[in-house]
Write a protein that holds these residues in place. Structure first.
Motif, mmCIF file in Angstrom:
data_model
loop_
_atom_site.group_PDB
_atom_site.id
_atom_site.type_symbol
_atom_site.label_atom_id
_atom_site.label_comp_id
_atom_site.label_asym_id
_atom_site.label_seq_id
_atom_site.Cartn_x
_atom_site.Cartn_y
_atom_site.Cartn_z
ATOM 1 N N GLU A 199 26.784 45.414 81.157
ATOM 2 C CA GLU A 199 26.695 43.628 80.472
ATOM 3 C C GLU A 199 27.671 43.544 79.475
ATOM 4 O OE1 GLU A 199 23.918 41.128 79.398
ATOM 5 O OE2 GLU A 199 23.338 43.012 81.026
ATOM 6 N N CYS A 242 19.596 47.381 78.203
ATOM 7 C CA CYS A 242 20.227 48.396 77.788
ATOM 8 C C CYS A 242 19.455 48.946 78.329
ATOM 9 C CB CYS A 242 20.575 49.157 76.487
ATOM 10 S SG CYS A 242 21.694 48.423 75.736
ATOM 11 N N LEU A 293 27.742 49.146 78.213
ATOM 12 C CA LEU A 293 28.235 47.326 77.068
ATOM 13 C C LEU A 293 29.451 47.407 76.701
ATOM 14 C CD1 LEU A 293 26.858 45.848 75.299
ATOM 15 C CD2 LEU A 293 26.454 46.902 73.733
#
Length: 915
Positions: free
Chosen positions: A720, A740, A752
Motif C-alpha cells: 500500500e 492495513c 506500507l
C-alpha cells in the motif's frame, strides 16, 4: 498531404508551420512546435487534425483539457468537419465503449491515465495508431504519464508520428536544459521556435495594423500611498526572510518577482528542502508574501469598499485567539508604519479625513479607470454617430483580466448609465450597503459562537472576500437583465425602488444624519438582449428577447485561445482592453490580418501609469523575449544522443532505474528469465509516477482494479503506497487502518510504503503544518502536537498489525529499487487472483470451502473479533475450531490484529478462566 484552402483562416507563417508538420513528400515527421501565446496555435492544431481526419487514420490527442477539446471541435466545425469531430474518451465510459471508439479510428482525445491503462491492457491497437499529438508539452517530465505513454507507444509502433505543441515559453526555458529533457521524453529530434519577433510573423502582421489608442491613467494620491506602503512591506518581509541562514537562496528574489503568479510556487520550491528546519517566524513571513502580493493586485482591481473589507478580514485573521491554550503568530508587517498608512488611506478612501470638529465626509473614492472608461464609451458613441453610414456593426467589446472584474464592470455599467461625472457613485454605495450587511452577519455569528476562534485560519480573509463577491453577483442577477450586454441609452438613469442602508457600527451612526439620502440605484429599464454564449430562454418575453448584436456592449474576461473564436464570431468594431494582456493583443493582430474586408478596428488600451500594472505588463513582455532567446541558444547547442533505430536514447534517470532493475553486471547483461518480472498495479495508482518508473526499469506493469493494496509484487506480498499528504488524510480518517486490516487478512507480508517527493526533504517533521490541499496551516502551538499525533498513530498501527512492515522511501526512484529488491526470489503475481481478493464473491475455490464448512463458518463469524472479511483468512490458516481454541493470544493477534485477536481469545477461554 494538402492543406485545406482557407484564405481567411491561415496566414503565411501558419502555413509554414504546417508544411514543417506535414511534409510534401508525405513522410511522417516528428516535431515540437514552440510558439508565442496569441499567435494562433489552435488554428495550426485544428488544421493539422483536419488533414488527418480520415477513416484510415487513428490520431490520439494527449494532455488536452475539456476546454481544449471544445475549442478544437469548434474550429473543426468551422473547417467543415462538424462540432464533434474529436471524440472525448473519459472515465465515465466503460472499457468496451473505449475499445469500440479506438477501433472506429478518427481523432480521439484521451486523458493520460486512461490511455496508459488501455495501452497496457491492449484495449487500443497501438500498432494501428497513426500518430500522437501532445498538447502543453512544457508539462512533460521524466516522471509524467505522457512520457510513459510515448515510451510504450514507441516500443510497439515505430512508424507513427509524434507532434507536440507548447505556447508556454517561460516554463520551457525555466531550468537546466529543460528543452532537451522534454524532447528526450517525447522521443523527438527537432524543434521549431516561433517568437513574435520572428521575421515571417512580423511580416504577416504588420500589413494591417489595428488603430490602437493607448490611454494612461494615473492613480489617485491615496492609491499611490497605499501602493508604496505595500511595496515597502514586501521589501521588509523579503529582507527578514533573507536574514535566515537556511533561506540564503532567496537572494535572487526581489519585489518584482513577488508580483507574478508563479512566485509562491518558486519560493516554496526553493525552501522545500529545508522547510522543516525553518523557524515558525520565517514560515509566517513566507505566507505574508502571498498575502501582500494579493493585496497589491486587489488595490488596482477592487473598489474602495471591497478593498477595505479585504483589509478588515486580514486584520481579523491576525487577531489574538480566544480559545484556551491556542497561540497564533502575528504577521510582522501589520506592526509597521507602512501598514498603518495602508489602513489609514484605505479608510480615508471611503469616509475621508476626520476633521477637528468631528465631521466625517463620505468620499467613496472610485477607481480611476471607471471615469476613463466612461470617456472612452462617450467617444465611441460620438464616433458611431459621425460614421453611421460607413458600417452597420458597432459592437463594443470590453475585455478584463478576471471574472470578478467582469462582474464588477457589468454591475457598474448597469448602475452608472447616464452619469458622466461620478459614474461609480451608485456602485460604491451598493457595495457600502453590502458591507454593513456583512458586518451585521459577522457580528451575529461571533455572538452566537463566543467560544470558537473564527479567525484562526488565514483563509478566512479570502472566505470573507468571496462572500462579498457572491453578494455582488446575486445583486447583479437581481438587477434585471444580464448586465454583460447593455443597450447604449443616452440620457438619465431611471431610478427604481431603493432600500435603506442598515448602519451597524458607531462611525456609520455618526454620519447617518449627515448623509440621509444614500440609496442603491436599481436599473429597471426593460432591455431586450441576446447572450453570446447561450440563448436566454424565459417565459417573461416582455423582459427577455432578441436585439441586434451590433448595438450591444459585451464585457468578457480573457479566455486564452477562446478569445480568437470570440473575435471571429462577434467581429467587434471597438475593443476596450480594460486590463492589459499581450496575448489578446496578438489575437487582435491575427484577426485583423485574416479579415481583409472588415472595417477598421479601434482598440482602446487602458493602463495605470507608474503602477504595478504597468510594471508587470512590461516585465512580462521582457521575460517572454528573454525566454525565447534562451531557447534559441539552447537549440543551437544541445545534443540529443540517438539509438540505433533513430529514437532518442534514455536519459540518466531512466538508465539509473534500468541498472537498478536488472541487477546483473550493472545492466550490461540481459536477465536469464525469458519473461520480465511483473507487478500488478491498481488503476488509481497511475496518477502517480511510480508505475512509469517501474516500466522504465524493465518491469512488466499490469493494470488491474485491486480491492486490497496498490501493488501486488508476488502471491504473498502486497504494498500500500502512501504519499505524505495521503498518509495524513488516511491516518486522520481511519482509512489506513481498514486498508492495513485488509492486507493483513489476505497476504502474509503486508507492506506500507511511505513515499516522499524527490524535491522535498526526506523527513517527517513539519507535516502538521500542511493541509491536505498542500497549503500552509497557520503557525500555532498545535503544529508540533500534530506531528506527534501522526507519529503516535503510526506506532499504534504497527502495534495493531504486527506483520505489517513500514518502508520509508526518499523518492519514487528509491521506491523502484525497493520493489525490485522485494521481488527477488519470489514468484510472479497472478492478476486474476489479485483482482479477486477482497471481493464479496470470493474465488471458486474459497466458495467451495465455504459451502463445505458452512456450519463451522457460521460459528466462527458469531465469535467476538471475527468479521466477514477476516473469517475467510482465519479459516485458511486454522483448520478447525479445536485448533482455534488452542491458539495463543499472540497467534490470534498476528492473524487478525491486536484488539480483534484479544477479544477472540478472551471469548474462547472465558469459561475455563471462570472455572
Amino acid at each position: 498531404m494538402e492543406l485545406p484552402p482557407s484564405r481567411h483562416w491561415l496566414l503565411p507563417f501558419h502555413r509554414a508551420i504546417l508544411h514543417r508538420l506535414i511534409p510534401d513528400d508525405d513522410e511522417l515527421r516528428d516535431l515540437l512546435v514552440v510558439i508565442a501565446p496569441g499567435l494562433g496555435l489552435r488554428r495550426v492544431l485544428s488544421t493539422l487534425l483536419r488533414v488527418y481526419a480520415r477513416p484510415t487514420c487513428l490520431v490520439v490527442v494527449v494532455n488536452a483539457s475539456s476546454k481544449d477539446v471544445n475549442g478544437i471541435n469548434h474550429d473543426l466545425g468551422t473547417l467543415g468537419l462538424g462540432h464533434s469531430a474529436v471524440r472525448d474518451v473519459h472515465h465515465e465510459m466503460s472499457a468496451k465503449q473505449r475499445a469500440d471508439v479506438y477501433v472506429s479510428s478518427g481523432i480521439v482525445s484521451v486523458t493520460s491515465r486512461i490511455l496508459i491503462v488501455d495501452m497496457l491492457s491492449k484495449r487500443i491497437p497501438i500498432s494501428r495508431i497513426t500518430g500522437v499529438v501532445v498538447l502543453h508539452a512544457e508539462q512533460v517530465s521524466p516522471v509524467s504519464i505522457e512520457a510513459f505513454i510515448l515510451r510504450v507507444y514507441r516500443q510497439e509502433n515505430k512508424d507513427g508520428f509524434v507532434k507536440a505543441f507548447s505556447d508556454n515559453v517561460e516554463q520551457l526555458a525555466n531550468g537546466f536544459h529543460k528543452l532537451q529533457t522534454i524532447m528526450s521524453q517525447l522521443r523527438l529530434r527537432q524543434v521549431d521556435i516561433w517568437p513574435r519577433f520572428h521575421q515571417d510573423i512580423d511580416k504577416d502582421l504588420v500589413k494591417r495594423r489595428a488603430d490602437v489608442i493607448e490611454l494612461h491613467q494615473p492613480l489617485t494620491p491615496r492609491m499611490v500611498s497605499i501602493q508604496n506602503a505595500i511595496i515597502e512591506c514586501l521589501e521588509g518581509t523579503l529582507h527578514e526572510i533573507r536574514l535566515s541562514k537556511l533561506a540564503a537562496d532567496m537572494e535572487d528574489f526581489d519585489v518584482e518577482h513577488t508580483m507574478y503568479r508563479a512566485f509562491d510556487v518558486a519560493v516554496r520550491r526553493q525552501l522545500e528542502p529545508v522547510w522543516h528546519r525553518l523557524s515558525p517566524s520565517t514560515k509566517q513571513l513566507v505566507g505574508d508574501l502571498n498575502t501582500l502580493r494579493h493585496l497589491l493586485h486587489a488595490l488596482l482591481s477592487y473598489d474602495s469598499v471591497s478593498f477595505y473589507i479585504y483589509l478588515e478580514t486580514i486584520l481579523a485573521s491576525n487577531a489574538p485567539s480566544t480559545e484556551a491554550g491556542a497561540f497564533q503568530r502575528q504577521s510582522q508587517w501589520l506592526m509597521t508604519d507602512a501598514a498603518n498608512i495602508i489602513f489609514h488611506e484605505a479608510r480615508a478612501r471611503i469616509w475621508g479625513e476626520r476633521q477637528e470638529c468631528g465631521d466625517t465626509e463620505l468620499v467613496l473614492e472610485e477607481l480611476p479607470k471607471w471615469k476613463l472608461l466612461v470617456d472612452v464609451l462617450y467617444e465611441i458613441e460620438q464616433d458611431i454617430y459621425t460614421n453611421r453610414s460607413a458600417t452597420s456593426n458597432h459592437t463594443i467589446l470590453i475585455m478584463a483580466k478576471s471574472d470578478r472584474t467582469v462582474s464588477q464592470l457589468r454591475m457598474w455599467l448597469s448602475l452608472a448609465e447616464g452619469d458622466f461625472k461620478t459614474p461609480g457613485r451608485s456602485y460604491t454605495k451598493a457595495c457600502l450597503n453590502d458591507y454593513f450587511a456583512w458586518k451585521k452577519n459577522l457580528q451575529s455569528f461571533q455572538h452566537e459562537s463566543p467560544g470558537k476562534d473564527n479567525n484562526e485560519n488565514p483563509a478566512s480573509s479570502s472566505t470573507a472576500s468571496s462572500t462579498l463577491n457572491e453578494a455582488l453577483h446575486r445583486k447583479i442577477m437581481r438587477s434585471g437583465a444580464p448586465a454583460h450586454k447593455r443597450r447604449r441609452v443616452r440620457g438619465g438613469l431611471q431610478q427604481g425602488p431603493s432600500r435603506p442602508i442598515v448602519y451597524e457600527n458607531e462611525q456609520a451612526a455618526e454620519w447617518k444624519e449627515k448623509v440621509p439620502n444614500i440609496e442603491v440605484a436599481r436599473k429597471t429599464s426593460r432591455v431586450l438582449e441576446k447572450s453570446v454564449e447561450e440563448d436566454w430562454v424565459d417565459d417573461s418575453l416582455d423582459y427577455f428577447g432578441l436585439i441586434d448584436l451590433s448595438h450591444v456592449v459585451i464585457v468578457q474576461s480573457y479566455q486564452d485561445d477562446n478569445d480568437d473564436s470570440l473575435l471571429q464570431e462577434l467581429r467587434p468594431r471597438y475593443v476596450i482592453m480594460y486590463d492589459p494582456n499581450a496575448q489578446f493583443v496578438r489575437q487582435v493582430e491575427i484577426y485583423r490580418a485574416t479579415q481583409e474586408k472588415t472595417p477598421e478596428l479601434k482598440i482602446y488600451f487602458l493602463l495605470y501609469t507608474d503602477s504595478v500594472e504597468e510594471q508587470m505588463y512590461l516585465a512580462a513582455l521582457r521575460r517572454e523575449k528573454d525566454s525565447f532567446e534562451r531557447l534559441i541558444r539552447e537549440k543551437a547547442t544541445m545534443a540529443i544522443p540517438l539509438t540505433v533505430d533513430g529514437t532518442p536514447a534514455e536519459d540518466a534517470d531512466q538508465r539509473m532505474v534500468r541498472m537498478l532493475s536488472t541487477r546483473v553486471a550493472g545492466g550490461q547483461r540481459a536477465l536469464p528469465s525469458v519473461r520480465p518480472p511483473s507487478v500488478v498495479v491498481d488503476m488509481r495508482e497511475f496518477r502517480s509516477s511510480l508505475p512509469s518508473l517501474l516500466h522504465a526499469a524493465g518491469l512488466q506493469v499490469i493494470p488491474c482494479t485491486l480491492q486490497v493494496g496498490d501493488y501486488v509484487i508476488s502471491s504473498e506480498m502486497c504494498v500500500e503506497r502512501k504519499s505524505l499528504m495521503d498518509l495524513v488524510q488516511s491516518l486522520t480518517s481511519g482509512r489506513l487502518y481498514t486498508q492495513c486490516e485488509s492486507m493483513s487478512m489476505h497476504y502474509p507480508y503486508p507492506i506500507l510504503l511511505i513515499e516522499f517527493d524527490h524535491e522535498r526533504a526526506f523527513t517527517f517533521q513539519g507535516m502538521g503544518e500542511t493541509n491536505p490541499t498542500g497549503s500552509a496551516r497557520p503557525i500555532t502551538s498545535r503544529t508540533s502536537s500534530l506531528d506527534l499525533d501522526l507519529q503516535s498513530k503510526l506506532a499504534l498501527l504497527t502495534l495493531s498489525f504486527p506483520r505489517l512492515r513500514l518502508i520509508w522511501s526518499s523518492s519514487p526512484y528509491a521506491s523502484v529499487e525497493i520493489l525490485s529488491d522485494l521481488k527477488q526470489n519470489y514468484d510472479e503475481p497472478d492478476p486474476a487472483h489479485a483482482a479477486a481478493i477482497g471481493l464479496d464473491d470470493l474465488s471458486e475455490r474459497h466458495s467451495q470451502e465455504m459451502a463445505i464448512h458452512a456450519t463451522s463458518m457460521e460459528m466462527l463469524r458469531a465469535m467476538p473479533g471475527v468479521t466477514v472479511k477476516n473469517s475467510a483468512y482465519i479459516a485458511r490458516k486454522i483448520p478447525h475450531i479445536h485448533s482455534l481454541s488452542d491458539a495463543s493470544v499472540t497467534e490470534l493477534q498476528g492473524l487478525i490484529g491486536s484488539e480483534p485477536g484479544r477479544k477472540l481469545h478472551d471469548f474462547l477461554h472465558r469459561r475455563f478462566i471462570a472455572s
